[in-house]
Scaffold this motif. Sequence first.
Motif, PDB file in Angstrom:
ATOM      1  N   GLN A   1       0.844  -1.194   0.000  1.00  0.00           N
ATOM      2  CA  GLN A   1       0.000   0.000   0.000  1.00  0.00           C
ATOM      3  C   GLN A   1       0.883   1.250   0.000  1.00  0.00           C
ATOM      4  O   GLN A   1       1.620   1.502   0.942  1.00  0.00           O
TER       5      GLN A   1
ATOM      6  N   ASP B 102      -6.780   2.148   4.582  1.00  0.00           N
ATOM      7  CA  ASP B 102      -5.655   3.049   4.309  1.00  0.00           C
ATOM      8  C   ASP B 102      -5.484   4.107   5.405  1.00  0.00           C
ATOM      9  O   ASP B 102      -4.847   5.135   5.184  1.00  0.00           O
TER      10      ASP B 102
ATOM     11  N   GLN C 187      -1.479   1.575   7.334  1.00  0.00           N
ATOM     12  CA  GLN C 187      -0.463   1.477   6.282  1.00  0.00           C
ATOM     13  C   GLN C 187       0.830   0.819   6.772  1.00  0.00           C
ATOM     14  O   GLN C 187       1.610   0.323   5.971  1.00  0.00           O
TER      15      GLN C 187
ATOM     16  N   LYS D 216      -0.932  10.582   5.060  1.00  0.00           N
ATOM     17  CA  LYS D 216      -2.261  11.139   4.814  1.00  0.00           C
ATOM     18  C   LYS D 216      -2.272  11.939   3.518  1.00  0.00           C
ATOM     19  O   LYS D 216      -1.298  12.626   3.199  1.00  0.00           O
TER      20      LYS D 216
ATOM     21  N   THR E  78       6.839   3.165   1.808  1.00  0.00           N
ATOM     22  CA  THR E  78       6.243   1.840   1.994  1.00  0.00           C
ATOM     23  C   THR E  78       7.308   0.779   1.787  1.00  0.00           C
ATOM     24  O   THR E  78       8.073   0.836   0.823  1.00  0.00           O
TER      25      THR E  78
ATOM     26  N   ALA F 288       1.828   5.219   0.106  1.00  0.00           N
ATOM     27  CA  ALA F 288       1.307   6.419   0.766  1.00  0.00           C
ATOM     28  C   ALA F 288       0.962   7.465  -0.279  1.00  0.00           C
ATOM     29  O   ALA F 288       1.679   7.613  -1.276  1.00  0.00           O
TER      30      ALA F 288
END
Lengths: 398, 398
Positions: free
Chosen positions: A5, B45, B50, B360, A36, A7
């Motif tokens: 996943q 998410d 994450q 974020k 990540t 960012a």
Amino acid sequence: MTSPQRAPGGFPVVGIIGGGQLARMCAGPAAELSLTLSVLAEAPDAAAAQVIPSAPVGDHTDIDAVLAFAAECDVVTFDHEHVPPHVLDALVAKGVPLHPSPDALHFAQDKLAMRERLTTIGVACPSWERAVDAAEVAAFGDRIGWPVVAKTPRGGYDGKGVRVIDSADDVADWLEQVGRPGALADGVLLEEKVDFVRELAVLIARSPSNQAAAWPVVETVQTDGICTEVLAPAPDLDPDLAAVATAAGLRIAEELGVTGVFAVEMFEVRDPATGAAAYVVNELAMRPHNSGHWSMDGAVTGQFEQHLRAVLDLPLGAPTPREPHTVMANVLGGDYPELYPAYRHIMARDPGLKVHLYGKAVRPGRKIGHVTVSGGDLAELRERAGHAADYLAGVITE
Amino acid sequence: MTSPQRAPGGFPVVGIIGGGQLARMCAGPAAELSLTLSVLAEAPDAAAAQVIPSAPVGDHTDIDAVLAFAAECDVVTFDHEHVPPHVLDALVAKGVPLHPSPDALHFAQDKLAMRERLTTIGVACPSWERAVDAAEVAAFGDRIGWPVVAKTPRGGYDGKGVRVIDSADDVADWLEQVGRPGALADGVLLEEKVDFVRELAVLIARSPSNQAAAWPVVETVQTDGICTEVLAPAPDLDPDLAAVATAAGLRIAEELGVTGVFAVEMFEVRDPATGAAAYVVNELAMRPHNSGHWSMDGAVTGQFEQHLRAVLDLPLGAPTPREPHTVMANVLGGDYPELYPAYRHIMARDPGLKVHLYGKAVRPGRKIGHVTVSGGDLAELRERAGHAADYLAGVITE
């Protein structure tokens, strides 16, 4: 396989082949930097797989598994140096950015190639020679003086694949394997047994853009061939030697094209004629290294953060120490598998201690963690770090 | 739901309700301490989801979801203070160890209850009163002097639920909600608008065994009701005030039974008669807090490590600062969603900067990260941290 996943905001995915403690210790810095991680892990409970959401299980010698893993990553790096050349070549053929590159890794994977290359570029090494039979071993020993250090060119670590020998008989089993595929295909590496004052390590990060940053030279203390303690910076190190050793590390990194964090293990020696301090290179490691664990707590930028920055070609962080001294002690497994009570005890005894454990089951002699302490009084710091490591290992009970 | 993976050796699982940045920043320290985290996340998410392998998605107001989550954890703590009392009660009824406890959390969730309790135990507060209608608002304002600060007792954060009012008309909409279920059920909290010198925060960790550790008192700088900068320690703070403020924080923690990391936001005021420095308490937060982010880089034990140690009743770590000054600047979202190029720029400009991003998506004004710098020259550190935050926010372009 679930995709890692990413960012939001354009941040990349860093793949790490191997799920050991070095990959695990990248987890904290990666989270803070919004990078990540994806780890190709040996098992679902590998050290890194316990703490990193994307940790597919796969074998680092399986080309298909490695290629499928790498397809989800923007750059690939390594927890260890054991990925075979044909797998590295397949990654390069697919256009996967690898750091360090196979060309550089070759010199960490093959100690004969490393000695040849370092000698070519003029870096100080012990006297060495390649031997393919007993006669060559005997000739080297008779010329240099016994005992001699014999090494398997490939596949050794933490004292494995290293013997101190008094005659060719001591490596008769190895000599039988010369010429066959494997660690000894090209012969045995013989080295002078260096009469050293102590062991040092130079730790460097180098980025693809050739930015480099060096931490201070540290002293490493080995017990039975395993690093047990690191003193950062190396106490009372001759400033000229510190400069020369660091320059040698930077030169090797550039000449060999190393990217990421890179360690040069050295012996500190005295010139027999002048008494001047000098170094000879012992080993290279092309990855974050045990000699740099102190930097997680003791430097502005720790080696795991720096490695991530380097392999992504991000600007490097300051390697400046935060305090006059940091001492790192490795925690080796003892006989008692339940670590948690011992960990409570050492935390209560020393609130300034930084404890790092790798999520590994205790096995006698296995590296399962490390501790660091920082401050101004080196002798006190050594006592504190050593006590904590000994207590966790069950060597002492109070 | 996959069970969280426990590290071998008797190590526990810490559950965190809420997957925001506070949970996310526990990930690094938990990995180093061999503690397993499990996060009840708002979405797959979410910031913490994450970076933490066990992050089931669930609603913190859904009793069944929260109980199922907690059944896999040895202890449960919080990313935020918004878990409703009936959900907390259900956890307690099941025997789940909660830190902080519902009894303590009540005082962070309800500002009227907090003011009553602090007044009872003799902690300095602004003049305050509960008002249920316009006449009571007018009476308070006429007595204390306008303007007055009006707050919703529940549900406010980061300046939300706070108004500076010149008459009862300014909270007419709030007064209509008094007596109905919700943030204003019990009335409006009215407070004297304190004529303060600056804002301070006391950050403490307290364990169930009543061990406590306090970081140095810091200065917090707010812009438009949002904390934008923290100076640690608070520069030129009167040592007597530092001692009194810290003692107040420790006393509140004990009297209210707070466990885990706990922040007391204060105003520094001058006694009108003597000119002596004093404090009045503004707000409480029963969790790691923005005013403590500096400690991740600037103290021997950062607040996220300390919070984990406290909720597990492990011995607490030293809260000692590592350098004379650490400055933290919050990074707020700007107009440009691609952060990665800006991040490269600030890293290149300042190798000593510690960058923390929360994974974020950028939205204008949203807290998306923070930076810290440590050293000896406060003015220089403020310039460096402020520049980096402004550059990441797109407020400046060079």
